[in-house]
Scaffold this motif. Structure first.
Motif, PDB file in Angstrom:
ATOM      1  N   GLU A 117     140.022  62.819  22.735  1.00 53.05           N
ATOM      2  CA  GLU A 117     139.579  61.677  21.937  1.00 53.05           C
ATOM      3  C   GLU A 117     138.154  61.281  22.321  1.00 53.05           C
ATOM      4  O   GLU A 117     137.308  61.029  21.454  1.00 53.05           O
ATOM      5  N   ARG A 118     137.892  61.241  23.609  1.00 51.06           N
ATOM      6  CA  ARG A 118     136.550  60.896  24.059  1.00 51.06           C
ATOM      7  C   ARG A 118     135.538  61.956  23.614  1.00 51.06           C
ATOM      8  O   ARG A 118     134.450  61.637  23.136  1.00 51.06           O
ATOM      9  N   SER A 119     135.915  63.227  23.743  1.00 56.22           N
ATOM     10  CA  SER A 119     135.009  64.310  23.378  1.00 56.22           C
ATOM     11  C   SER A 119     134.637  64.271  21.908  1.00 56.22           C
ATOM     12  O   SER A 119     133.470  64.451  21.552  1.00 56.22           O
ATOM     13  N   ARG A 120     135.622  64.028  21.057  1.00 57.26           N
ATOM     14  CA  ARG A 120     135.310  64.085  19.626  1.00 57.26           C
ATOM     15  C   ARG A 120     134.432  62.927  19.183  1.00 57.26           C
ATOM     16  O   ARG A 120     133.578  63.095  18.311  1.00 57.26           O
ATOM     17  N   TRP A 121     134.589  61.751  19.821  1.00 56.84           N
ATOM     18  CA  TRP A 121     133.710  60.641  19.471  1.00 56.84           C
ATOM     19  C   TRP A 121     132.337  60.823  20.076  1.00 56.84           C
ATOM     20  O   TRP A 121     131.322  60.441  19.468  1.00 56.84           O
ATOM     21  N   GLU A 177     120.532  74.550  17.645  1.00 63.80           N
ATOM     22  CA  GLU A 177     120.007  75.039  18.925  1.00 63.80           C
ATOM     23  C   GLU A 177     119.726  73.925  19.937  1.00 63.80           C
ATOM     24  O   GLU A 177     120.166  74.013  21.086  1.00 63.80           O
ATOM     25  N   PRO A 178     119.014  72.841  19.572  1.00 60.78           N
ATOM     26  CA  PRO A 178     118.695  71.823  20.587  1.00 60.78           C
ATOM     27  C   PRO A 178     119.908  71.020  21.072  1.00 60.78           C
ATOM     28  O   PRO A 178     119.831  70.343  22.094  1.00 60.78           O
ATOM     29  N   LEU A 179     121.002  71.083  20.326  1.00 60.67           N
ATOM     30  CA  LEU A 179     122.170  70.256  20.641  1.00 60.67           C
ATOM     31  C   LEU A 179     123.343  71.055  21.187  1.00 60.67           C
ATOM     32  O   LEU A 179     124.344  70.471  21.608  1.00 60.67           O
ATOM     33  N   ALA A 180     123.232  72.364  21.172  1.00 59.82           N
ATOM     34  CA  ALA A 180     124.383  73.206  21.529  1.00 59.82           C
ATOM     35  C   ALA A 180     124.834  72.998  22.971  1.00 59.82           C
ATOM     36  O   ALA A 180     126.041  72.918  23.255  1.00 59.82           O
ATOM     37  N   GLU A 181     123.902  72.908  23.900  1.00 57.51           N
ATOM     38  CA  GLU A 181     124.286  72.723  25.302  1.00 57.51           C
ATOM     39  C   GLU A 181     124.938  71.363  25.516  1.00 57.51           C
ATOM     40  O   GLU A 181     125.911  71.242  26.270  1.00 57.51           O
ATOM     41  N   THR A 182     124.394  70.345  24.867  1.00 55.74           N
ATOM     42  CA  THR A 182     124.991  69.006  24.977  1.00 55.74           C
ATOM     43  C   THR A 182     126.412  69.011  24.435  1.00 55.74           C
ATOM     44  O   THR A 182     127.327  68.436  25.047  1.00 55.74           O
ATOM     45  N   TYR A 183     126.605  69.669  23.309  1.00 52.41           N
ATOM     46  CA  TYR A 183     127.936  69.764  22.708  1.00 52.41           C
ATOM     47  C   TYR A 183     128.893  70.520  23.625  1.00 52.41           C
ATOM     48  O   TYR A 183     130.030  70.089  23.857  1.00 52.41           O
ATOM     49  N   PHE A 184     128.431  71.625  24.190  1.00 51.65           N
ATOM     50  CA  PHE A 184     129.274  72.422  25.077  1.00 51.65           C
ATOM     51  C   PHE A 184     129.705  71.604  26.296  1.00 51.65           C
ATOM     52  O   PHE A 184     130.853  71.697  26.754  1.00 51.65           O
ATOM     53  N   ALA A 185     128.797  70.780  26.812  1.00 47.06           N
ATOM     54  CA  ALA A 185     129.115  69.949  27.976  1.00 47.06           C
ATOM     55  C   ALA A 185     130.158  68.891  27.665  1.00 47.06           C
ATOM     56  O   ALA A 185     130.772  68.330  28.584  1.00 47.06           O
ATOM     57  N   MET A 186     130.372  68.595  26.391  1.00 48.61           N
ATOM     58  CA  MET A 186     131.345  67.579  25.990  1.00 48.61           C
ATOM     59  C   MET A 186     132.765  68.127  25.852  1.00 48.61           C
ATOM     60  O   MET A 186     133.704  67.363  25.609  1.00 48.61           O
TER      61      MET A 186
END
Length: 202
Positions: free
Chosen positions: A62-66, A148-157
């Motif tokens: 739930e936290r990850s998706r928000w 590309e600029p957001l992929a690492e941030t997304y992966f960390a979530m």
């Protein structure tokens, strides 16, 4: 038969601000949530049902998706700008500014998620606005390059401990690229870009 007719019914065209907002909302939620669920299931393997049934993991999802939802809005919003920009002429900055307002109105549809908290949620809104504002400073990217600029941030979530993620970043990045390309194709098929541009400028 009615079920099949419903399944194969053409999706409604996008010709105004409200329809555009609904598309942005649905596709932004889809791209981030699908990735979270599918990656978590793949990592859990045969234990996926057990893992998803655990309250602690459900809260982490739930936290990850928000957390990820504003990233979805940023990616889909930039993609929409690329579709509308050829129809904006000399008004391209004005169209972008109004498109940003549409994206922010979608963000504002939702109350503060308890798993995120008000401060972090408002900060996510500010970052979303800043990301979209920067879109006007460069030529439209290829759709596959937008994540590309957001992929690492997304992966960390991802709601999987970082020690268990292995070398899966490339898989997640490719998922985002392919998914956004598919969303772009759907948008192009459904949108009356000239009409939407005029609506935003009205």
């Amino acid at each position: 038969m009615k079920l099949l007719q419903k399944f194969f019914r053409p999706r409604p065209p996008i010709g105004d601000r409200e329809a555009l907002a609904d598309f942005i909302d649905a596709q932004s939620a889809f791209i981030v949530q699908k990735g979270i669920y599918e990656y978590s299931r793949a990592r859990a393997g045969h234990y996926a049902k057990v893992l998803f049934a655990e309250e602690g993991f459900a809260q982490a999802v739930e936290r990850s998706r928000w957390q990820a939802y504003p990233l979805g809005l940023a990616m889909v919003g930039e993609m929409v700008d690329g579709v509308l920009r050829p129809h904006a002429g000399t008004q391209r900055r004005a169209v972008l500014d109004r498109m940003i307002l549409v994206v922010l109105s979608v963000f504002d549809r939702y109350p503060v998620p308890p798993s995120i908290g008000e401060d972090a949620w408002l900060q996510a809104r500010r970052e979303l606005e800043q990301r979209l504002d920067l879109v006007g400073g460069h030529a439209p990217k290829r759709v596959m390059d937008i994540p590309e600029p957001l992929a690492e941030t997304y992966f960390a979530m991802m709601p999987i401990h970082e020690k268990l993620r292995g070398r899966d970043f490339e898989t997640i990045r490719n998922y985002l690229r392919v998914s956004l390309c598919n969303i772009h194709d759907e948008l192009v098929d459904r949108i009356d870009a000239a009409a939407v541009t005029n609506t935003l400028l009205a």
